[in-house]
Motif scaffolding. Structure first.
Motif, PDB file in Angstrom:
ATOM      1  N   UNK A 143     -16.686  19.551   7.956  1.00 12.33           N
ATOM      2  CA  UNK A 143     -16.112  20.522   8.898  1.00 12.33           C
ATOM      3  C   UNK A 143     -15.896  19.933  10.284  1.00 12.33           C
ATOM      4  N   UNK A 144     -15.127  18.861  10.362  1.00 12.51           N
ATOM      5  CA  UNK A 144     -14.830  18.234  11.652  1.00 12.51           C
ATOM      6  C   UNK A 144     -13.617  18.918  12.280  1.00 12.51           C
ATOM      7  N   UNK A 145     -13.794  19.415  13.495  1.00 11.89           N
ATOM      8  CA  UNK A 145     -12.715  20.103  14.193  1.00 11.89           C
ATOM      9  C   UNK A 145     -11.946  19.124  15.072  1.00 11.89           C
ATOM     10  N   UNK A 146     -10.625  19.154  14.924  1.00 13.43           N
ATOM     11  CA  UNK A 146      -9.740  18.252  15.652  1.00 13.43           C
ATOM     12  C   UNK A 146      -8.624  19.049  16.291  1.00 13.43           C
ATOM     13  N   UNK A 147      -8.146  18.562  17.422  1.00 16.12           N
ATOM     14  CA  UNK A 147      -6.961  19.125  18.058  1.00 16.12           C
ATOM     15  C   UNK A 147      -6.006  17.973  18.371  1.00 16.12           C
ATOM     16  N   UNK A 148      -4.756  18.143  17.982  1.00 16.39           N
ATOM     17  CA  UNK A 148      -3.703  17.177  18.277  1.00 16.39           C
ATOM     18  C   UNK A 148      -2.794  17.798  19.328  1.00 16.39           C
ATOM     19  N   UNK A 196      -5.265  12.920  20.399  1.00 15.66           N
ATOM     20  CA  UNK A 196      -6.017  13.579  19.335  1.00 15.66           C
ATOM     21  C   UNK A 196      -7.476  13.566  19.736  1.00 15.66           C
ATOM     22  N   UNK A 197      -8.126  14.732  19.664  1.00 15.22           N
ATOM     23  CA  UNK A 197      -9.529  14.836  20.067  1.00 15.22           C
ATOM     24  C   UNK A 197     -10.359  15.462  18.959  1.00 15.22           C
ATOM     25  N   UNK A 198     -11.548  14.897  18.743  1.00 17.79           N
ATOM     26  CA  UNK A 198     -12.546  15.474  17.839  1.00 17.79           C
ATOM     27  C   UNK A 198     -13.478  16.317  18.702  1.00 17.79           C
ATOM     28  N   UNK A 199     -13.572  17.609  18.399  1.00 17.54           N
ATOM     29  CA  UNK A 199     -14.413  18.513  19.173  1.00 17.54           C
ATOM     30  C   UNK A 199     -15.602  18.941  18.327  1.00 17.54           C
ATOM     31  N   UNK A 200     -16.787  18.933  18.918  1.00 15.20           N
ATOM     32  CA  UNK A 200     -18.001  19.312  18.204  1.00 15.20           C
ATOM     33  C   UNK A 200     -18.532  20.601  18.814  1.00 15.20           C
TER      34      UNK A 200
END
Length: 148
Positions: A75-80, A101-105
């Motif tokens: 369940x890795x949340x990413x925003x492009x 692109x960022x990986x948000x935790x």
């Protein structure tokens, strides 16, 4: 004017309202895309976003944010984030250029696959939201990420 976007394969289609609605119930969208953009980044073009959001900059630059949960059980949340560019006015169609692109935790249980979007707070800050899948009446969990 309201806009609705659908991203498929390498294209991003924008449907815009033919009227200036005072509420979403009054919106009348076109039957065919108003504008079509082609994505320059083939790897990110294959994403299946659970949500997208638009941002309009101070110089009428238009940006798109795609929200995605990847990694299966992880369940890795990413925003492009992309910029929509064209010759002349941005509404003329053109290309989508990837910016970041960022990986948000976030907190446990709230992910983009259940819902997410962006809210502009001020000229220099926006918030990104993700929510949890089930609301059990004990309080809805929402993750907020701030970008200044």
């Amino acid at each position: 004017q309201l806009m609705l976007g659908i991203m498929t394969d390498n294209n991003f289609d924008i449907y815009s309202t033919s009227n200036k609605p005072t509420s979403i119930a009054d919106a009348r969208f076109s039957d065919t895309p108003t504008r079509v953009y082609t994505c320059k980044a083939t790897s990110s073009a294959k994403r299946h976003y659970q949500g997208i959001g638009f941002l309009v900059g101070q110089l009428d630059d238009v940006y798109l944010m795609g929200f995605d949960t990847r990694g299966g059980a992880a369940n890795e949340d990413w925003v492009d984030m992309y910029q929509l560019t064209a010759d002349g006015k941005w509404l003329g169609g053109g290309v989508i250029e990837p910016i970041v692109t960022k990986h948000l935790i976030g907190g446990e249980g709230a992910h983009f696959k259940y819902g997410g979007n962006v809210e502009v707070v001020s000229d220099s800050e926006y918030l990104i939201y993700s929510i949890e899948q089930y609301y059990t009446g004990g309080g809805l969990r929402i993750n907020m990420f701030s970008k200044r």
